[in-house]
Every structure is written in C-alpha cells, then in structure tokens.
Design a protein around this motif. Structure first.
Motif, PDB file in Angstrom:
ATOM      1  N   THR A   1      18.303 -33.913  56.111  1.00 51.16           N
ATOM      2  CA  THR A   1      17.631 -33.984  54.424  1.00 51.16           C
ATOM      3  C   THR A   1      17.987 -35.458  54.783  1.00 51.16           C
ATOM      4  O   THR A   1      16.732 -36.062  54.334  1.00 51.16           O
ATOM      5  CB  THR A   1      18.607 -33.987  53.570  1.00 51.16           C
ATOM      6  OG1 THR A   1      18.510 -32.768  52.957  1.00 51.16           O
ATOM      7  CG2 THR A   1      18.332 -34.408  51.525  1.00 51.16           C
TER       8      THR A   1
ATOM      9  N   ILE B   1      17.140 -18.322  46.395  1.00 54.96           N
ATOM     10  CA  ILE B   1      17.360 -18.997  47.743  1.00 54.96           C
ATOM     11  C   ILE B   1      17.525 -20.259  47.613  1.00 54.96           C
ATOM     12  O   ILE B   1      17.948 -20.880  48.735  1.00 54.96           O
ATOM     13  CB  ILE B   1      15.264 -19.776  47.360  1.00 54.96           C
ATOM     14  CG1 ILE B   1      15.249 -20.399  49.101  1.00 54.96           C
ATOM     15  CG2 ILE B   1      14.935 -20.966  46.781  1.00 54.96           C
ATOM     16  CD1 ILE B   1      13.554 -20.466  49.105  1.00 54.96           C
TER      17      ILE B   1
ATOM     18  N   LYS C   1      16.295 -22.897  56.422  1.00 50.60           N
ATOM     19  CA  LYS C   1      16.455 -22.977  55.816  1.00 50.60           C
ATOM     20  C   LYS C   1      16.480 -24.828  55.508  1.00 50.60           C
ATOM     21  O   LYS C   1      15.604 -25.040  54.262  1.00 50.60           O
ATOM     22  CB  LYS C   1      16.778 -22.503  54.458  1.00 50.60           C
ATOM     23  CG  LYS C   1      16.574 -21.066  53.886  1.00 50.60           C
ATOM     24  CD  LYS C   1      17.501 -20.019  53.092  1.00 50.60           C
ATOM     25  CE  LYS C   1      18.525 -20.938  52.134  1.00 50.60           C
ATOM     26  NZ  LYS C   1      19.263 -19.549  51.160  1.00 50.60           N
ATOM     27  N   SER C   2      17.350 -25.120  55.922  1.00 51.20           N
ATOM     28  CA  SER C   2      17.506 -26.307  55.991  1.00 51.20           C
ATOM     29  C   SER C   2      16.770 -27.012  55.994  1.00 51.20           C
ATOM     30  O   SER C   2      16.542 -28.507  55.599  1.00 51.20           O
ATOM     31  CB  SER C   2      19.139 -26.707  56.579  1.00 51.20           C
ATOM     32  OG  SER C   2      18.702 -27.057  57.959  1.00 51.20           O
ATOM     33  N   THR C   3      15.530 -27.062  56.907  1.00 54.99           N
ATOM     34  CA  THR C   3      14.443 -27.713  57.214  1.00 54.99           C
ATOM     35  C   THR C   3      13.169 -28.309  56.086  1.00 54.99           C
ATOM     36  O   THR C   3      12.764 -28.673  55.787  1.00 54.99           O
ATOM     37  CB  THR C   3      13.947 -26.968  58.542  1.00 54.99           C
ATOM     38  OG1 THR C   3      13.475 -26.319  57.889  1.00 54.99           O
ATOM     39  CG2 THR C   3      14.598 -27.274  59.794  1.00 54.99           C
ATOM     40  N   SER C   4      13.392 -26.994  54.933  1.00 55.28           N
ATOM     41  CA  SER C   4      12.784 -26.847  53.439  1.00 55.28           C
ATOM     42  C   SER C   4      12.950 -29.155  53.101  1.00 55.28           C
ATOM     43  O   SER C   4      14.601 -29.007  52.853  1.00 55.28           O
ATOM     44  CB  SER C   4      12.828 -25.780  52.573  1.00 55.28           C
ATOM     45  OG  SER C   4      12.380 -26.309  51.639  1.00 55.28           O
ATOM     46  N   SER C   5      11.785 -28.932  52.526  1.00 58.90           N
ATOM     47  CA  SER C   5      11.979 -30.693  51.923  1.00 58.90           C
ATOM     48  C   SER C   5      12.253 -30.237  50.185  1.00 58.90           C
ATOM     49  O   SER C   5      11.903 -30.812  49.332  1.00 58.90           O
ATOM     50  CB  SER C   5      11.721 -31.798  52.275  1.00 58.90           C
ATOM     51  OG  SER C   5       9.886 -31.283  52.376  1.00 58.90           O
ATOM     52  N   GLN C   6      12.272 -28.946  49.682  1.00 59.92           N
ATOM     53  CA  GLN C   6      11.608 -28.584  48.152  1.00 59.92           C
ATOM     54  C   GLN C   6      13.060 -28.878  47.061  1.00 59.92           C
ATOM     55  O   GLN C   6      14.532 -29.480  48.264  1.00 59.92           O
ATOM     56  CB  GLN C   6      11.814 -27.330  48.309  1.00 59.92           C
ATOM     57  CG  GLN C   6      10.879 -26.483  48.842  1.00 59.92           C
ATOM     58  CD  GLN C   6      10.200 -24.868  48.891  1.00 59.92           C
ATOM     59  OE1 GLN C   6      11.658 -24.254  48.075  1.00 59.92           O
ATOM     60  NE2 GLN C   6       9.827 -24.551  49.018  1.00 59.92           N
TER      61      GLN C   6
ATOM     62  N   ALA D   1      16.985 -27.098  48.058  1.00 57.52           N
ATOM     63  CA  ALA D   1      17.540 -27.723  48.927  1.00 57.52           C
ATOM     64  C   ALA D   1      18.685 -28.607  48.900  1.00 57.52           C
ATOM     65  O   ALA D   1      19.259 -27.810  48.887  1.00 57.52           O
ATOM     66  CB  ALA D   1      16.145 -27.908  49.958  1.00 57.52           C
TER      67      ALA D   1
ATOM     68  N   ASN E   1      21.050 -26.188  47.136  1.00 57.37           N
ATOM     69  CA  ASN E   1      21.519 -25.251  48.457  1.00 57.37           C
ATOM     70  C   ASN E   1      22.265 -25.851  49.137  1.00 57.37           C
ATOM     71  O   ASN E   1      23.677 -25.231  49.782  1.00 57.37           O
ATOM     72  CB  ASN E   1      19.773 -24.468  49.069  1.00 57.37           C
ATOM     73  CG  ASN E   1      20.770 -23.713  50.837  1.00 57.37           C
ATOM     74  OD1 ASN E   1      21.465 -24.276  51.129  1.00 57.37           O
ATOM     75  ND2 ASN E   1      21.158 -22.405  50.419  1.00 57.37           N
TER      76      ASN E   1
END
Length: 141
Positions: free
Chosen positions: A128, A3, A73-78, A81, A84
C-alpha cells in the motif's frame, strides 16, 4: 464485503477448534502438541520410511495456501483493501496475545501461523505504501 476478511482467519480458526475443543482427542493436561501431531495419514517414501502428516501439518499447509492468496490480495488498490489490512492487524494482535498468554497456543504450529499473519500484515502495508508513493510520483508529472 467478504473480500475484506483475511483468509488466514481460517487456519487460525481451525487451530482454535482443534486445541480448545479437544476435537482430535487431545488431553488438556498434556498441552496441544499431542493433538497436533496426531497422524491424519501417512505416505510411503522412496527412502523406505513412511511420512506421517499430522493435524498441525495440515493446518500449516492450509495456512501457506491462504498466505499466497492474501499476498495476491494485498496488491489490490481497492478501498476494501484498507479494511482487509486493518482486520489482518487485529488478527495478528489476537494471535500474538494467544501465543504469549495461553499455554495451549505456545506451540511451533501456532507460532508459524502467527508469523504468516504477521507477513500478511507487513506485505499489505508495504504494498500500500509503495503504491501510494508511485501514485504521488505520477501525479506530479
């Protein structure tokens, strides 16, 4: 861990394969444009003309689809990221160097791929930063 890999590496890789291997029968002395403009298929239009879709058009279409998913995917805060975003930045630098220094990469198709990668990098960092700012605002309340 897959991912973390930017999806835009796929159109970048396809472009590299088509241009550097001469897969579509491109003549290296003529540059990459003839290979990229080689028609894959054509469709009749209502106006009576035929719309020819080339290899470069297909790579750009695939790139736009992957750009959409990269923006999601860029909105994920994992934590993955951040990896990535870093890999997207590396891909952007590689694209920029290829575009500026290698003659076969000085095409409109590759320029647009480079812009897609740049938009992915910018979107990732902007989202981010905004998410971090909101987290900071809510933690003080």
């Amino acid at each position: 861990m897959w991912i973390a890999v930017p999806l835009l590496v796929v159109p970048w890789l396809l472009y590299n394969v088509v241009v550097l291997t001469g897969l579509m029968g491109g003549d290296p002395t003529l540059g990459a444009d003839p290979a990229l403009r080689q028609a894959v298929f054509s469709l009749p239009m209502a106006s009576g003309v035929r719309w020819s879709v080339g290899v470069g058009d297909m790579v750009l279409f695939l790139g736009l689809i992957f750009l959409f998913f990269e923006l999601l995917k860029s909105t994920s805060s994992q934590k993955v990221a951040i990896i990535n975003h870093a890999l997207s930045m590396i891909l952007f630098v590689v694209c920029l160097v290829q575009f500026l220094l290698i003659p076969s990469f000085a095409t409109s198709t590759f320029f647009l791929i480079t812009i897609m990668v740049m938009l992915d990098v910018l979107a990732g960092f902007i989202v981010t930063i905004i998410a971090a700012r909101k987290d900071l605002d809510f933690s003080g309340a």
